[in-house]
Design an enzyme around this catalytic site. Sequence first.
Site, mmCIF file in Angstrom:
data_model
loop_
_atom_site.group_PDB
_atom_site.id
_atom_site.type_symbol
_atom_site.label_atom_id
_atom_site.label_comp_id
_atom_site.label_asym_id
_atom_site.label_seq_id
_atom_site.Cartn_x
_atom_site.Cartn_y
_atom_site.Cartn_z
ATOM 1 N N ALA A 8 0.970 -1.123 0.182
ATOM 2 C CA ALA A 8 0.150 -0.015 0.047
ATOM 3 C C ALA A 8 0.922 1.317 -0.007
ATOM 4 O O ALA A 8 1.880 1.109 0.375
ATOM 5 C CB ALA A 8 -0.865 0.013 1.227
ATOM 6 N N CYS A 9 0.331 2.345 -0.348
ATOM 7 C CA CYS A 9 1.132 3.496 -0.582
ATOM 8 C C CYS A 9 0.138 4.781 -0.192
ATOM 9 O O CYS A 9 -1.063 4.522 -0.528
ATOM 10 C CB CYS A 9 1.903 3.665 -1.811
ATOM 11 S SG CYS A 9 0.989 4.065 -3.062
ATOM 12 N N PRO A 10 0.577 5.848 -0.008
ATOM 13 C CA PRO A 10 -0.285 6.903 0.361
ATOM 14 C C PRO A 10 -1.371 7.224 -0.881
ATOM 15 O O PRO A 10 -2.540 7.450 -0.312
ATOM 16 C CB PRO A 10 0.604 8.269 0.770
ATOM 17 C CG PRO A 10 1.736 7.455 1.274
ATOM 18 C CD PRO A 10 1.966 6.228 0.264
#
Length: 102
Positions: A8-10
Amino acid sequence: MKLVAVTACPSGVAHTYLAAESLEVAAKENGVEIHVETQGSIGIENELSSEQIGAADAVILTNNIGIKNEERFIGKPVVRVSAGDCINKAGAIVKKLQAKLG
């Protein structure tokens, strides 16, 4: 060896999926079975089953943002790395886990 991972990433776009792909390629190159769940902008994809988690020797989690449903991994060895490291150093991450757990 069997691994599971959650990426996941922002922004939930490019890095989430690039990290997943890099881990899958590195695992295949090193003869490791891996299942990767992505938590991107369109939600959770390829959600890990309890069987996959139970069979895993270790868990890789990206640490750029909080991972949803992280309690699923209690009792498993967890490695936290950035999405960028998953993309750029996936082979080294897999090899290090093989050396530690193999």
